[in-house]
Scaffold this motif. Structure first.
Motif, PDB file in Angstrom:
ATOM      1  N   LYS A  47       0.850  -1.181   0.000  1.00 30.62           N
ATOM      2  CA  LYS A  47       0.000   0.000   0.000  1.00 30.62           C
ATOM      3  C   LYS A  47       0.890   1.236   0.000  1.00 30.62           C
ATOM      4  CE  LYS A  47      -3.776  -2.421   0.338  1.00 30.62           C
ATOM      5  NZ  LYS A  47      -4.683  -2.552  -0.842  1.00 30.62           N
ATOM      6  N   ARG A  48       0.588   2.151  -0.915  1.00 26.45           N
ATOM      7  CA  ARG A  48       1.363   3.376  -0.997  1.00 26.45           C
ATOM      8  C   ARG A  48       1.170   4.177   0.275  1.00 26.45           C
ATOM      9  NH1 ARG A  48       5.485   4.633  -4.127  1.00 26.45           N
ATOM     10  NH2 ARG A  48       4.381   3.698  -5.891  1.00 26.45           N
ATOM     11  N   ASP A  49       2.238   4.370   1.028  1.00 27.84           N
ATOM     12  CA  ASP A  49       2.148   5.061   2.305  1.00 27.84           C
ATOM     13  C   ASP A  49       3.367   5.946   2.504  1.00 27.84           C
ATOM     14  OD1 ASP A  49       2.747   5.192   5.414  1.00 27.84           O
ATOM     15  OD2 ASP A  49       0.602   4.814   5.181  1.00 27.84           O
ATOM     16  N   VAL A  50       3.140   7.199   2.839  1.00 26.11           N
ATOM     17  CA  VAL A  50       4.219   8.166   2.971  1.00 26.11           C
ATOM     18  C   VAL A  50       5.201   7.785   4.074  1.00 26.11           C
ATOM     19  CG1 VAL A  50       3.004   9.670   4.603  1.00 26.11           C
ATOM     20  CG2 VAL A  50       4.705  10.654   3.021  1.00 26.11           C
ATOM     21  N   HIS A  51       4.753   7.002   5.032  1.00 29.48           N
ATOM     22  CA  HIS A  51       5.615   6.641   6.145  1.00 29.48           C
ATOM     23  C   HIS A  51       6.328   5.303   5.964  1.00 29.48           C
ATOM     24  CE1 HIS A  51       3.951  10.008   8.339  1.00 29.48           C
ATOM     25  NE2 HIS A  51       2.736   9.557   8.132  1.00 29.48           N
ATOM     26  N   SER A  53       6.228   3.179   2.540  1.00 30.44           N
ATOM     27  CA  SER A  53       6.435   2.598   1.215  1.00 30.44           C
ATOM     28  C   SER A  53       7.913   2.289   0.999  1.00 30.44           C
ATOM     29  CB  SER A  53       5.959   3.561   0.125  1.00 30.44           C
ATOM     30  OG  SER A  53       4.550   3.642   0.124  1.00 30.44           O
ATOM     31  N   LYS A 204      -0.238  11.703  -3.614  1.00 33.12           N
ATOM     32  CA  LYS A 204      -0.777  10.759  -2.626  1.00 33.12           C
ATOM     33  C   LYS A 204      -0.119  10.989  -1.271  1.00 33.12           C
ATOM     34  CE  LYS A 204      -2.413   6.709  -5.185  1.00 33.12           C
ATOM     35  NZ  LYS A 204      -2.297   5.235  -5.333  1.00 33.12           N
ATOM     36  N   TYR A 205       1.197  11.145  -1.293  1.00 37.48           N
ATOM     37  CA  TYR A 205       1.928  11.384  -0.057  1.00 37.48           C
ATOM     38  C   TYR A 205       1.518  12.708   0.595  1.00 37.48           C
ATOM     39  CZ  TYR A 205       5.191   7.531  -1.116  1.00 37.48           C
ATOM     40  OH  TYR A 205       5.766   6.306  -1.364  1.00 37.48           O
ATOM     41  N   ALA A 207      -1.387  14.146   0.504  1.00 36.84           N
ATOM     42  CA  ALA A 207      -2.681  13.936   1.156  1.00 36.84           C
ATOM     43  C   ALA A 207      -2.521  13.148   2.453  1.00 36.84           C
ATOM     44  CB  ALA A 207      -3.630  13.215   0.205  1.00 36.84           C
ATOM     45  N   GLN A 208      -1.643  12.146   2.423  1.00 36.02           N
ATOM     46  CA  GLN A 208      -1.456  11.305   3.607  1.00 36.02           C
ATOM     47  C   GLN A 208      -0.786  12.061   4.753  1.00 36.02           C
ATOM     48  OE1 GLN A 208       0.673   7.897   2.118  1.00 36.02           O
ATOM     49  NE2 GLN A 208      -1.084   7.111   0.985  1.00 36.02           N
ATOM     50  N   LYS A 209      -0.126  13.170   4.441  1.00 37.13           N
ATOM     51  CA  LYS A 209       0.481  13.998   5.483  1.00 37.13           C
ATOM     52  C   LYS A 209      -0.380  15.206   5.829  1.00 37.13           C
ATOM     53  CE  LYS A 209       5.302  13.139   6.158  1.00 37.13           C
ATOM     54  NZ  LYS A 209       6.582  13.795   6.483  1.00 37.13           N
TER      55      LYS A 209
END
Length: 411
Positions: A47-51, A53, A204-205, A207-209
């Motif tokens: 899952k693409r995740d800023v913390h 990936s 995407k990153y 938005a996740q932050k």
């Protein structure tokens, strides 16, 4: 049992004696059969995740092959082959890619060259380095990530922007520096990159932050900033080891000037060779290192600090300050900027080291052999491994720096 005229008699039972079977063959066969299923499972779990990936070896199976990829699986090999043709003869004969003809070819094809390069290497960079695709001067006692962030925050202090300011990131990658700088300064930042994949991942990153309202990445060519942004749209701008990809810095910097308000500050770090410290274009070893850096990083040709300054001045800027931030690279108080590529065997930095890169190369070779990784992945890994050695050599000899700092104001 009969198949189209052939009679086949199957035994009703099969038995083996213990000594007939080598258990190692059984285990190996079982592992080979389970490998594709395991990889499919791991890829499905990615899952693409800023913390997180590409924070583990398990996630490596998704390099160059995930839901955000814009390069088709079957297109990886053709893309790396096309990229390498732009550097035909590199690492075979010194001076081959320093000819006017070779440089002009890359300048003409820079869009394809840079876009193909980042389609191929972005996942490798994030996997091995993090989301900030740059080097940094580093003090003894300072961690790698601390030096990276300090380098980025220094640009904020130099340019003097903060909350309420609109800032342009010229060549933003997946936006690692952009997010760090935005959180630190509270400014609104727009990043431009030629690469579609980086835009998809970076937003995407953001938005996740929780930065989607103040930070965004847009796809565009920084040679054509005048076509992307209205005049005087930004209060400040920065570039971190990005405009070295430019085939014409005057055009790039003129575009930045177009985007800035009068008196706006433009700061950055640039890759340059250092004739003032000993780089000699007639020295075959120096040329070999220079060309190795160019082929492994998608560069038309490396400039000198003087050429960067002149390009800024010819683009409507007054250069207020400029120097090599790595001037004391071999001081007892500093860790050389290239040391992360060379040593440091702690768990967090292992993948960046020479042995760590060898382990990664063995891993992707195995994955490609099993047809799990796209064909061509090994070539990308080999390209990056070779250029890491060139970067180390350039740093050790002090004939190259990735951190030539400049501060310029729009006239």
């Amino acid at each position: 049992m009969s198949f189209k005229g052939f009679n086949l008699t199957l035994p009703t039972s099969i038995s083996f004696k213990k000594e007939d079977v080598d258990p190692r063959l059984v285990y190996t066969a079982g592992a080979v059969m389970l490998m594709p299923l395991t990889v499919k499972f791991l890829r499905a779990c990615f899952k693409r995740d800023v913390h997180s990936s590409f924070s583990s070896y398990a996630n490596s199976v998704s390099m160059l092959n995930n839901e955000d990829s814009v390069l088709e699986r079957d297109g990886v090999n053709a893309s790396i082959d096309g990229y390498e043709k732009l550097f035909d003869g590199a690492r075979k004969e010194n001076g081959t890619i320093t000819t006017d003809e070779s440089i002009k070819t890359r300048e003409k094809e820079y869009q394809t060259m840079v876009n193909s390069f980042y389609n191929l290497v972005t996942d490798f960079y994030e996997y091995g380095w993090g989301q900030s695709f740059h080097f940094a001067p580093r003090y003894v006692g300072e961690t790698f990530m601390e030096s990276i962030k300090r380098c980025e925050y220094f640009l904020v202090a130099s340019a003097g922007f903060g909350k309420g300011d609109k800032v342009l990131d010229v060549g933003c990658g997946v936006g690692g520096p952009l997010r760090n700088i935005a959180q630190h300064s509270k400014a609104s930042i727009t990043g431009v990159t030629i690469n579609e994949y980086q835009v998809k991942v970076g937003n995407k990153y953001n938005a996740q932050k929780g930065l989607a309202d103040t930070c965004k990445l847009v796809q565009g060519d920084f040679q054509k900033l005048k076509e992307i942004f209205e005049p005087e749209s930004f209060d400040a701008a920065y570039a971190i080891e990005a405009t070295c990809h430019s085939p014409d810095r005057v055009k790039t910097f003129s575009g930045v000037a177009h985007c800035l308000k009068k008196g706006g500050i433009f700061v950055g770090y640039e890759w340059v060779v250092l004739p003032e410290r000993g780089y000699d274009g007639n020295n075959k070893d120096h040329v070999r290192v220079k060309e190795g850096i160019e082929v492994g990083n998608g560069l038309p040709t490396l400039a000198t600090a003087a050429e960067v300054i002149k390009s800024l001045e010819d683009s409507g800027f007054e250069v207020i300050e400029s120097y090599d931030a790595n001037a004391n690279v071999h001081s007892e108080f500093e860790v050389p900027w290239y040391q992360t590529l060379k040593g440091s065997y702690d768990l967090s930095g292992f993948r960046m080291t020479h042995i760590g890169r060898i382990c990664t190369h063995i891993m992707v070779t195995t994955l490609e052999f099993l047809r799990i990784a796209p064909k061509g992945t090994v070539k990308v890994s080999a390209l990056l491994n070779a250029t890491a050695l060139d970067l180390v050599e350039g740093g050790e000899q002090e004939i190259f720096t990735p951190s030539f700092f400049f501060k310029a104001v729009k006239k």
